[in-house]
Design a protein around this motif. Sequence first.
Motif, PDB file in Angstrom:
ATOM      1  N   VAL A   1       0.866  -1.180   0.000  1.00 35.28           N
ATOM      2  CA  VAL A   1       0.000   0.000   0.000  1.00 35.28           C
ATOM      3  C   VAL A   1       0.903   1.230   0.000  1.00 35.28           C
ATOM      4  O   VAL A   1       1.848   1.312   0.797  1.00 35.28           O
ATOM      5  N   PHE A   2       0.637   2.178  -0.884  1.00 29.22           N
ATOM      6  CA  PHE A   2       1.456   3.396  -0.899  1.00 29.22           C
ATOM      7  C   PHE A   2       1.075   4.303   0.265  1.00 29.22           C
ATOM      8  O   PHE A   2      -0.063   4.327   0.725  1.00 29.22           O
ATOM      9  N   GLY A   3       2.076   5.070   0.724  1.00 25.73           N
ATOM     10  CA  GLY A   3       1.916   5.967   1.838  1.00 25.73           C
ATOM     11  C   GLY A   3       2.674   5.443   3.052  1.00 25.73           C
ATOM     12  O   GLY A   3       3.107   4.292   3.075  1.00 25.73           O
ATOM     13  N   PRO A   4       2.848   6.310   4.049  1.00 26.70           N
ATOM     14  CA  PRO A   4       2.327   7.673   4.133  1.00 26.70           C
ATOM     15  C   PRO A   4       3.026   8.620   3.148  1.00 26.70           C
ATOM     16  O   PRO A   4       4.190   8.393   2.787  1.00 26.70           O
ATOM     17  N   VAL A   5       2.318   9.657   2.727  1.00 28.13           N
ATOM     18  CA  VAL A   5       2.921  10.672   1.863  1.00 28.13           C
ATOM     19  C   VAL A   5       3.715  11.634   2.731  1.00 28.13           C
ATOM     20  O   VAL A   5       3.385  11.864   3.899  1.00 28.13           O
ATOM     21  N   TRP A   6       4.763  12.211   2.150  1.00 36.39           N
ATOM     22  CA  TRP A   6       5.699  12.992   2.966  1.00 36.39           C
ATOM     23  C   TRP A   6       6.510  13.925   2.088  1.00 36.39           C
ATOM     24  O   TRP A   6       6.800  13.596   0.935  1.00 36.39           O
ATOM     25  N   ASP A   7       6.852  15.088   2.592  1.00 35.45           N
ATOM     26  CA  ASP A   7       7.878  15.970   2.041  1.00 35.45           C
ATOM     27  C   ASP A   7       7.468  16.590   0.706  1.00 35.45           C
ATOM     28  O   ASP A   7       7.833  16.106  -0.361  1.00 35.45           O
TER      29      ASP A   7
END
Length: 585
Positions: A408-414
Amino acid sequence: MFVLTATLATACLFSACGNSAVGASEDLVSPSSMPVAPSSSAASTTSLSSDAVITPTSSAVPGSSATTVPNSSAATIPISSAAAVPNSSAAVVPNSSAVVITSSNAAVVTSSSAEIAPSSSAAAVPASSSNIAPASSAATTPTSPMPNNGIPYIRITMADTSALALVDADSSPVFSDCMIEVAGNGKYSDLATRAAQIRLRGNSTRLWYDKKPYRIKFNVKTEVLGLPANRDWVLLANFRDPTHLMNAVAFDMARHMGSFNFVNANRFVEVEINGDYKGMYQLTEQIEQATSRVNVDVNTGTLLSLDADDGPELSPNASNNFWSSTYKLPVAVKYPKSPSTGTLELIKADFNKLEQAIAAADYATVQALLDVNSFIDFLILQEVTRNVELEAPRSMYLHKASDQGKYVFGPVWDFDGGFNYSWDEDTKQYFKSTSYTWILGNANPSTSPYNCTAESRNDWGLCSTSSSGGNGGFGGWGSNGGFGGNSWEGSGASGFFTNLFSNAEFLNAFKTRWSALAQGLLESALKSIDTYATECSAAMANDSVRWPWPNEKHNTGKNPSAAIVDLKNWLTQRFNAYSQVIESY
C-alpha cells in the motif's frame, strides 16, 4: 531587538488580541505569585501608551537596548520571572495579552498588567544579581505563562543548546536530554512539563537553513495536542515555504482521498528553546511502525522508503538498504528495524515481484500484489503538487501489513520541493512560472524516455532502447525541448511509477479516479488553506520577523499572506490544466 511602533493593527504580533490571551496550564506559575524584585533593582512605574505594540526586529534582545511593551497600567516585574535577561538588557513587559518575548539569550516574562522592571530607562537586571539566568546555551526554568497567538506554544529547555550540533560517527544528529511543556491555548489540552530528548532532523533542511527542524522523543508515550500517545514526534520547520502550508495541504489532500492507511496530522505550533523564540513549526508524527501510525504486523510487516538519501549510494554504511532488482530504486527498510542480511534479501525478493509485474504491465498480477487505489491517489498527489522528489526518488513510502498482505502506498511525505519551486536559494521562490511542466509527463506517462528497467538505462538514466519497460526510448530532442518523437515534457521518474499507464485497464482506472476526485479535492484543499491562514496569521507574522528573507518575493521578503494567495491560484490553475493533460494520456 524588539522596539515599539505606533501601529495598533500589528498588536497581535507577539500577543493574541482579545481577552483570552493565554491558555495557561494549572501547573504554570502566575507572575503575580512570584517575589517582587529586590530594592537594588527596584521597579520603575513608567506607563506606556495603550496603542503601542511589540514589533520584533531580531531574535535577540541586545545588552543595552530597552524592550518596551504596551499598556496603560504599569507594575513591577519579579526578577524570578525573567528567564535569561542579559546583564544590561532592559526588559519591559507587555499588556493584558500575556506573552513571552523570546530571544537568543533572553525570555522577557509577562503578566496581566504592564510591568516595567528597573533601570534608568527600563529594566536591567544588575550583573551582581543572583537572579541572572545563564547564557543562551544554558537551560532556564520556565516560570511564566506561555503566549497565545492563536495556536499552541511549545517551550523546550535543555542544559546546553550547543548539544544540538552533536553528531555520531556517521554524521547523524544525536539526542540530548530536555524538558518539554506545551500550552494548548484553548485548542487542545495543555501538557505539563515532561522529560524528553531532542535532536536535529532532516537532510537539506537541517544542513542548509538556519531555522532547524527537530525530532523529539518523550521518555514515556505521551499524548500531544489531541494525538494518540507515542514517544516520537517531529517539528517541521517549513523554512523555505513562504506559506508554511505546503506539507499540511498535501497531507489534507491525502486525507480527503481516503485511500491511505495513515496520513500525518497537522498541528501548527510556536516553539522556543531556552528562551530563544524559534518560530512557527508543524508538529506531526514520526513515520514509523505503530498501532496509531503505520500499523503493520510486528513480526511480518514491512515499511519501505524509496529514498536516494537513505539508499546505498548516499548511505553506504547503512545496513538496512538495497538497490531494487528491476528498476534499481534506492530502498531503505524502515521496519523491521535493523533487519538481518537474510531478512533484507527476503524483502528485496518480495519487492521485486511487484517490480516485475509493473515492468510487464501485468495488471492482474499487480492488483494481486498492490493496493492500486493507493497507488493511483499517490501519483495524483505527486502530480497536482508537482513534487519533483518523485524523480530522485525521495521520501516515497509504501508498506505491507504482513507477509500475506498487499503493498500500500503511503504515508505521503515531504512536499516543499514541489509547487514549482525555483530551486534558487537566494529567492526561495515558488509558483515561479505560469506554464506547467508535468511530473508524469505531458502525454501518456508510459511514453517517457525514462520508462525502462535498470538494465536498459544509460548513464543519464535515459532508456537506451525503446523496447524495455514501455514505449520510451531516446530519440533526440523534440521540438518543445522534450525527448524523442513525442516531444516529451516531464520528469525523469522511474518506470516503476509510469509503466502501468501502458495498460488500458489501469489507464482507465486512473482517468476515472481523477474525474471523480478533482473538484472535491481542490475545494477541500482551498478550504484547508483558508482555515490555516486565519488560525496562524499572528504566528506567521512572528516567524517572518524571526527568519526574514531577501526582498525579491513581493518586494517585501517573506510575506505569507501574499504567498498564500499565490498558492491558491497556482493550485486552481494546475488542477484545471491537469484535467486537459489527462485527456491526452
